[in-house]
Design an enzyme around this catalytic site. Sequence first.
Site, PDB file in Angstrom:
ATOM      1  N   ASP A 184       0.838  -1.199   0.000  1.00  0.00           N
ATOM      2  CA  ASP A 184       0.000   0.000   0.000  1.00  0.00           C
ATOM      3  C   ASP A 184       0.870   1.246   0.000  1.00  0.00           C
ATOM      4  O   ASP A 184       1.721   1.418   0.873  1.00  0.00           O
ATOM      5  CB  ASP A 184      -0.902  -0.001   1.236  1.00  0.00           C
ATOM      6  N   TYR A 200       2.908   9.925  -0.256  1.00  0.00           N
ATOM      7  CA  TYR A 200       3.999   9.284   0.484  1.00  0.00           C
ATOM      8  C   TYR A 200       5.353   9.547  -0.166  1.00  0.00           C
ATOM      9  O   TYR A 200       6.391   9.318   0.452  1.00  0.00           O
ATOM     10  CB  TYR A 200       3.793   7.770   0.581  1.00  0.00           C
ATOM     11  N   LYS A 256      -2.961   5.859  -4.112  1.00  0.00           N
ATOM     12  CA  LYS A 256      -4.054   6.789  -3.808  1.00  0.00           C
ATOM     13  C   LYS A 256      -3.842   8.139  -4.487  1.00  0.00           C
ATOM     14  O   LYS A 256      -2.709   8.611  -4.618  1.00  0.00           O
ATOM     15  CB  LYS A 256      -4.159   7.005  -2.297  1.00  0.00           C
ATOM     16  N   HIS A 295      -7.717   9.531  -1.680  1.00  0.00           N
ATOM     17  CA  HIS A 295      -7.039   9.513  -0.376  1.00  0.00           C
ATOM     18  C   HIS A 295      -7.784  10.291   0.703  1.00  0.00           C
ATOM     19  O   HIS A 295      -7.752   9.926   1.874  1.00  0.00           O
ATOM     20  CB  HIS A 295      -5.629  10.089  -0.537  1.00  0.00           C
TER      21      HIS A 295
END
Length: 284
Positions: free
Chosen positions: A44, A49, A78, A110
């Site tokens: 994930d 990120y 996401k 997200h």
Amino acid sequence: MERVRLNNGIEMPLVGLGTFKLRGYDIVYQALDAALAHGYRSFDTASVYQNEADIGKALKDLLPKHGLSRQDLFITSKLAPKDHGREGEAGCLRSLEALDCEYLDLYLIHWPGKQGHKSEDSQNPAWRQESWETMERLYGSGSFRAIGVSNYTVGHLQELLARCHVKPAVLQVEYHPHLVQEELLAFCLANGIHLQAYSSLGTGYLITEPKVEALATKYSKTPAQVLLRWALQQGIGVIPKSSNPERIAQNFQLFDFSLGKEDMEVLNGMHSDTRYCWDPRHVV
């Protein structure tokens, strides 16, 4: 490994490796290498990120080492909140390019609001809708095998279900014994949406809770394993994050024990409506 069949028929592993805060190729490579060695097949990530490219490169390098192919993996990413609305398609395509994948197994919105705008901005529903329509098109073209949402409330889900052509397959939210979102879980079950938990350890606060430690001693497991097993026994998927190879291995060893009914109730009884991450309830 146990899997869940999503509402469109595809199967997703119930346990995946979360990669929030895993930055830098060497750190990402080490974590993914350990995860693949111990049986993880689900990973994930997210645009925000800032590790999609490193994950894509590491997986390309690691798959031959572990005798695996892309088809053996389940990769989730996401849409960044800044890309809601008209920027949605570009955001989706950037994830595909960064991960160097022809398709992603799951792609999520997200956050229900658009970055840079107030939570009460009346345009949020329109931006969400435009993002979802973009994801529906990419789902239809085969770029995404399944689509879903993250950090949505029951209200956000009701709004989406009233307008969508493709029902969301997954809802990813904060869920742990300090935040037992019973109404949200019941809504997902009633509507065929798989609930996947993040921050299952309460960002670390829960692993030192005396009740959790006592159950860990009782079952000869780590506190993290007890917390993750608690979610799994409710049919909730988990994506524990770690860069430590030993913890990565431990967090996957969840299928050789079960918590008794009374112990599940002990953990359920710890609910205090405490969020350690973000609160989406204020997003219009």
